[in-house]
Design a protein around this motif. Structure first.
Motif, short mmCIF file in Angstrom:
data_model
loop_
_atom_site.label_atom_id
_atom_site.label_comp_id
_atom_site.label_asym_id
_atom_site.label_seq_id
_atom_site.Cartn_x
_atom_site.Cartn_y
_atom_site.Cartn_z
N UNK A 189 -33.33 -10.31 41.49
CA UNK A 189 -34.52 -11.21 41.84
C UNK A 189 -33.95 -12.69 41.42
N UNK A 190 -33.13 -12.74 40.70
CA UNK A 190 -32.74 -14.29 40.37
C UNK A 190 -31.98 -14.85 41.55
N UNK A 191 -31.12 -14.00 42.20
CA UNK A 191 -30.51 -14.46 43.27
C UNK A 191 -31.58 -14.43 44.53
N UNK A 192 -32.52 -13.79 44.71
CA UNK A 192 -33.61 -13.91 45.56
C UNK A 192 -34.20 -15.23 45.41
N UNK A 193 -34.72 -15.56 43.96
CA UNK A 193 -35.66 -16.72 43.99
C UNK A 193 -34.54 -18.07 44.11
N UNK A 203 -40.49 -9.63 42.78
CA UNK A 203 -40.35 -10.69 41.53
C UNK A 203 -39.63 -11.88 41.96
N UNK A 204 -38.65 -11.81 42.71
CA UNK A 204 -37.92 -13.10 43.00
C UNK A 204 -38.90 -14.16 43.69
N UNK A 205 -39.85 -13.71 44.30
CA UNK A 205 -40.81 -14.67 44.97
C UNK A 205 -41.66 -15.29 43.84
N UNK A 206 -42.09 -14.44 43.05
CA UNK A 206 -43.09 -14.99 42.13
C UNK A 206 -42.11 -15.97 41.10
N UNK A 207 -41.01 -15.69 40.70
CA UNK A 207 -40.09 -16.62 40.08
C UNK A 207 -39.96 -18.18 40.92
N UNK A 208 -39.73 -17.80 42.31
CA UNK A 208 -39.45 -19.00 43.03
C UNK A 208 -40.76 -19.92 42.99
N UNK A 209 -41.79 -19.21 42.97
CA UNK A 209 -43.26 -19.96 42.67
C UNK A 209 -43.38 -20.56 41.50
N UNK A 210 -42.76 -19.92 40.49
CA UNK A 210 -42.84 -20.52 39.12
C UNK A 210 -41.83 -22.10 39.11
N UNK A 211 -40.52 -21.72 39.61
CA UNK A 211 -39.54 -22.75 40.07
C UNK A 211 -40.01 -24.11 40.53
N UNK A 212 -41.14 -23.96 41.38
CA UNK A 212 -41.56 -25.11 42.11
C UNK A 212 -43.15 -25.50 41.54
N UNK A 213 -43.60 -24.57 40.43
CA UNK A 213 -45.00 -24.71 40.14
C UNK A 213 -45.28 -26.20 39.37
N UNK A 214 -46.35 -26.69 39.49
CA UNK A 214 -46.51 -28.04 38.72
C UNK A 214 -46.81 -28.00 37.36
N UNK A 215 -46.87 -26.56 36.74
CA UNK A 215 -47.10 -26.42 35.60
C UNK A 215 -45.66 -26.28 34.71
N UNK A 216 -45.52 -26.96 33.68
CA UNK A 216 -44.21 -27.21 33.18
C UNK A 216 -43.72 -25.91 32.43
N UNK A 217 -44.82 -25.16 31.93
CA UNK A 217 -44.48 -23.90 31.21
C UNK A 217 -43.76 -22.93 32.20
N UNK A 257 -42.52 -23.63 35.25
CA UNK A 257 -41.16 -23.95 35.43
C UNK A 257 -40.18 -23.79 34.57
N UNK A 258 -40.46 -23.98 33.30
CA UNK A 258 -39.54 -23.58 32.10
C UNK A 258 -39.32 -22.02 32.21
N UNK A 259 -40.18 -21.26 32.09
CA UNK A 259 -39.86 -19.86 32.17
C UNK A 259 -38.75 -19.51 33.12
N UNK A 260 -39.28 -19.99 34.61
CA UNK A 260 -38.40 -19.29 35.79
C UNK A 260 -37.07 -20.23 35.55
N UNK A 261 -36.89 -21.20 35.05
CA UNK A 261 -35.82 -22.06 34.83
C UNK A 261 -34.76 -20.94 33.95
N UNK A 262 -35.37 -21.01 32.64
CA UNK A 262 -34.64 -20.06 31.62
C UNK A 262 -34.25 -18.63 32.22
#
Length: 221
Positions: free
Chosen positions: A103-107, A31-45, A47-52
């Motif tokens: 997973x937040x800390x893994x991310x 889950x942390x790897x997926x969150x990290x992928x979201x944080x650097x994703x070019x898709x704003x939605x 990135x926003x979900x991962x950040x929140x």
């Protein structure tokens, strides 16, 4: 001196702690790897979900999350995690809570590793036609994981100690047994020392081994 231990399943309690750690570590890594992928994703939605998610979960005490899994998910919403026995339900809910929190800390550890990958490599991969998922899987993540073995080891050690919070919902791990023994036996210092040594035996070899792995797989710049 140690006769009072005969009535307690000390090894069984630490085995539950090990199981909590292993299952939660696997879930947190995925889950942390997926969150990290979201944080650097070019898709704003994404990135926003991962950040929140990261900003909310990291600022909620783990005890609150673990208690919510029992009171909120199980007792209120009826989420039983596919189990029938109460002890199994609580164990799986504890794994869920620990995974969601860790997973937040893994991310964040993994994201710091992603930032160490030279931008030129990413641009070269995109130039030859690789999509963002392929760039992440083939170029970025392999190097990122190699550079953050040390930080991930610290997260794993923290997770091992955080499993004691599962006692709040009745999971029969080391901390719950320790509390029971302190209530029943007049051996506070000895009992505390036994469990302290037990956790040292779990965390110290893990830290030393992963520290050695980090040196072996470090990316040479």
């Amino acid at each position: 001196m140690f006769d009072f231990l005969q009535g307690y399943d000390l090894l069984g309690a630490f085995w539950v702690t090990v199981q909590l750690t292993v299952y939660s570590a696997i879930g947190s890594l995925v889950w942390g790897t997926l969150l990290a992928a979201m944080r650097v994703s070019p898709v704003p939605l994404m990135r926003g979900f991962g950040t929140v998610y990261i900003n909310i979960v990291r600022n909620i005490p783990l005890t609150v999350i673990i208690v919510f899994t029992s009171l909120g998910l199980f007792q209120t919403l009826g989420v039983s995690m596919g189990a029938d026995r109460f002890t199994t339900i609580n164990f799986r809910l504890a794994v869920l809570g620990l995974t969601a929190y860790t997973s937040a800390f893994v991310c964040e550890a993994l994201r710091s590793g992603i930032n160490t990958v030279p931008l030129g490599q990413v641009e070269a991969a995109r130039a030859i036609g690789l999509s963002f998922p392929h760039v992440l899987r083939i170029v970025v993540l392999p190097q990122a994981f190699r550079s953050v073995v040390g930080p991930l080891a610290n997260v794993l050690i923290a997770l091992t100690k955080n499993t004691t919070v599962a006692a709040a919902i009745g999971v029969a791990e080391a901390a719950l047994l320790m509390r029971e023994m302190i209530e029943n036996e007049a051996q506070l210092i000895l009992i505390s020392a036994i469990f302290a040594v037990g956790f040292i035996c779990l965390t110290l070899p893990t830290g030393l081994f992963l520290g050695w792995v980090a040196k072996k797989v470090a990316v040479k710049r």
